[in-house]
Motif scaffolding. Structure first.
Motif, PDB file in Angstrom:
ATOM      1  N   SER A  71       0.771  -1.091  -0.088  1.00 46.98           N
ATOM      2  CA  SER A  71       0.265  -0.020  -0.153  1.00 46.98           C
ATOM      3  C   SER A  71       0.873   1.325  -0.048  1.00 46.98           C
ATOM      4  CB  SER A  71      -1.017   0.111   1.216  1.00 46.98           C
ATOM      5  OG  SER A  71      -1.819   0.981   1.233  1.00 46.98           O
ATOM      6  N   GLU A  72       0.299   2.318   0.243  1.00 47.69           N
ATOM      7  CA  GLU A  72       0.871   3.613   0.520  1.00 47.69           C
ATOM      8  C   GLU A  72       0.440   4.426   1.820  1.00 47.69           C
ATOM      9  OE1 GLU A  72       3.777   4.635  -1.223  1.00 47.69           O
ATOM     10  OE2 GLU A  72       3.457   3.058  -2.703  1.00 47.69           O
ATOM     11  N   THR A  73       1.416   4.770   2.515  1.00 44.83           N
ATOM     12  CA  THR A  73       1.219   5.315   3.822  1.00 44.83           C
ATOM     13  C   THR A  73       0.298   4.697   4.816  1.00 44.83           C
ATOM     14  OG1 THR A  73       1.548   7.358   2.509  1.00 44.83           O
ATOM     15  CG2 THR A  73       0.984   7.900   4.796  1.00 44.83           C
ATOM     16  N   PRO A  74       0.560   3.654   5.391  1.00 44.24           N
ATOM     17  CA  PRO A  74       1.956   3.014   5.298  1.00 44.24           C
ATOM     18  C   PRO A  74       2.286   2.127   4.245  1.00 44.24           C
ATOM     19  CG  PRO A  74       0.426   1.705   6.635  1.00 44.24           C
ATOM     20  CD  PRO A  74      -0.199   2.809   6.240  1.00 44.24           C
ATOM     21  N   ASP A  75       3.491   1.541   4.183  1.00 40.00           N
ATOM     22  CA  ASP A  75       3.898   0.723   3.019  1.00 40.00           C
ATOM     23  C   ASP A  75       3.164  -0.423   2.845  1.00 40.00           C
ATOM     24  OD1 ASP A  75       5.958   2.861   2.067  1.00 40.00           O
ATOM     25  OD2 ASP A  75       7.070   2.244   3.796  1.00 40.00           O
ATOM     26  N   PHE A  76       2.766  -1.184   3.961  1.00 40.79           N
ATOM     27  CA  PHE A  76       2.156  -2.199   3.891  1.00 40.79           C
ATOM     28  C   PHE A  76       0.927  -2.367   4.845  1.00 40.79           C
ATOM     29  CE2 PHE A  76       6.340  -3.293   2.613  1.00 40.79           C
ATOM     30  CZ  PHE A  76       6.250  -4.223   1.665  1.00 40.79           C
ATOM     31  N   VAL A  77      -0.328  -2.779   4.679  1.00 35.93           N
ATOM     32  CA  VAL A  77      -1.404  -2.492   5.603  1.00 35.93           C
ATOM     33  C   VAL A  77      -1.924  -4.170   5.690  1.00 35.93           C
ATOM     34  CG1 VAL A  77      -1.978  -0.153   4.793  1.00 35.93           C
ATOM     35  CG2 VAL A  77      -3.093  -1.958   3.586  1.00 35.93           C
ATOM     36  N   GLY A  78      -2.599  -4.191   6.882  1.00 36.46           N
ATOM     37  CA  GLY A  78      -3.231  -5.821   6.998  1.00 36.46           C
ATOM     38  C   GLY A  78      -3.638  -5.931   8.604  1.00 36.46           C
ATOM     39  N   THR A  79      -3.321  -6.986   8.808  1.00 33.57           N
ATOM     40  CA  THR A  79      -3.858  -7.488  10.177  1.00 33.57           C
ATOM     41  C   THR A  79      -2.856  -8.545  10.783  1.00 33.57           C
ATOM     42  OG1 THR A  79      -5.166  -9.244   9.651  1.00 33.57           O
ATOM     43  CG2 THR A  79      -6.410  -6.948   9.988  1.00 33.57           C
ATOM     44  N   THR A  80      -2.670  -8.414  12.193  1.00 36.92           N
ATOM     45  CA  THR A  80      -1.908  -9.460  12.748  1.00 36.92           C
ATOM     46  C   THR A  80      -2.704  -9.929  13.967  1.00 36.92           C
ATOM     47  OG1 THR A  80      -0.803  -7.870  14.470  1.00 36.92           O
ATOM     48  CG2 THR A  80       0.159  -8.423  12.255  1.00 36.92           C
ATOM     49  N   ASP A  81      -3.158 -11.184  14.044  1.00 39.37           N
ATOM     50  CA  ASP A  81      -4.152 -11.872  14.956  1.00 39.37           C
ATOM     51  C   ASP A  81      -5.322 -11.135  14.981  1.00 39.37           C
ATOM     52  OD1 ASP A  81      -4.946 -13.567  16.760  1.00 39.37           O
ATOM     53  OD2 ASP A  81      -4.100 -12.667  18.483  1.00 39.37           O
ATOM     54  N   GLY A  82      -5.858 -10.601  13.706  1.00 43.78           N
ATOM     55  CA  GLY A  82      -6.980  -9.914  13.784  1.00 43.78           C
ATOM     56  C   GLY A  82      -7.146  -8.458  14.030  1.00 43.78           C
ATOM     57  N   ALA A  83      -6.054  -7.833  14.476  1.00 50.66           N
ATOM     58  CA  ALA A  83      -6.012  -6.396  14.809  1.00 50.66           C
ATOM     59  C   ALA A  83      -5.181  -5.678  13.463  1.00 50.66           C
ATOM     60  CB  ALA A  83      -5.031  -6.240  16.018  1.00 50.66           C
ATOM     61  N   ALA A  84      -5.936  -4.424  13.356  1.00 47.04           N
ATOM     62  CA  ALA A  84      -5.301  -3.752  12.229  1.00 47.04           C
ATOM     63  C   ALA A  84      -3.908  -3.276  12.451  1.00 47.04           C
ATOM     64  CB  ALA A  84      -6.101  -2.722  11.800  1.00 47.04           C
TER      65      ALA A  84
END
Length: 241
Positions: A71-84
């Motif tokens: 992505s952009e700003t931030p460079d990578f977006v997603g979740t760890t253990d369900g938390a954004a």
């Protein structure tokens, strides 16, 4: 060159599969300019992201499942253990050193640090008191803090980000990790309120080969070995003092 990347990992094995050989090595790029431009910067970002995630996994600090996409700003977006969560990657360096590295690369000739206008032209002169640390350690600490200030106030897509800094430049080559680490942690502790004021920066990670410093609160830094691939056994996590 691909400009997209995503991870959907349920465990260590699937994290390894998600990366494959992406980000494993950048030496096949003939110049640093080509490396930085590859995939619009993605290849260098994956080089850093791989080391960050594999190091966290080796220390049992990575919460699965992990989902991340470019992505952009931030460079990578997603979740760890369900938390954004987002991951923002940036260099800790100086513009003078970057210019020098570009000029030296174009010359095709080896040269002493500072030959083409970067820091330490004529050698490192340091008249400071010993308790202030070595000059290169102080300069690299300043590089880190400058990068943190630049990035902490951005408008990120995610509620929180891990700010991952990789040291690069003359100070990085000359700094001693054993004396740099406590110095930079002291500065982060001193500026902790400003670093985390927006509530967006979850932690600051500083990569200086072959170590990674993980800082998320005053007095609690964690120092780990950096991993490009996962070790046979889980790494031992050690805190700095």
């Amino acid at each position: 060159m691909e400009t997209a990347f995503s991870i959907d990992a349920l465990d260590t094995t699937s994290l390894v599969e998600a990366f494959g050989e992406r980000g494993l090595d950048l030496s096949h790029f003939p110049t640093r300019t080509e490396r930085k431009r590859a995939g619009n910067g993605l290849e260098e970002e994956l080089y850093v992201l791989r080391r960050y995630l594999f190091t966290l996994d080796a220390a049992r600090l990575l919460s699965y499942p992990v989902k991340l996409s470019k992505s952009e700003t931030p460079d990578f977006v997603g979740t760890t253990d369900g938390a954004a969560l987002g991951v923002e990657i940036t260099e800790a360096t100086s513009s003078a050193d970057q210019r020098e590295m570009t000029i030296q690369e174009r010359s095709g000739q080896p040269a002493l640090l500072g030959t083409y206008g970067g820091r330490y032209r004529g050698g490192i002169r340091d008249d400071a008191l010993p308790e202030r640390g070595r000059r290169a350690d102080r300069d690299l600490t300043a590089d880190v803090m400058r990068a943190v200030r630049r990035k902490r106030g951005l408008s990120y897509q995610t509620p929180q980000v891990d700010l991952v800094l990789y040291a690069n430049g003359n100070a990085n080559m000359m700094a001693d990790f054993a004396t740099f680490s406590p110095l930079v942690c002291q500065q982060l502790d001193r500026w902790s309120a400003a670093v985390t004021a927006s509530g967006r920066v979850r932690r600051v990670a500083i990569m200086k080969e072959p170590k990674l410093i993980l800082w998320d609160r005053p007095g609690r830094p964690i120092v780990m070995n950096l991993y490009t691939t996962l070790p046979p056994q889980k790494d031992v996590v050690t805190s700095t003092t």
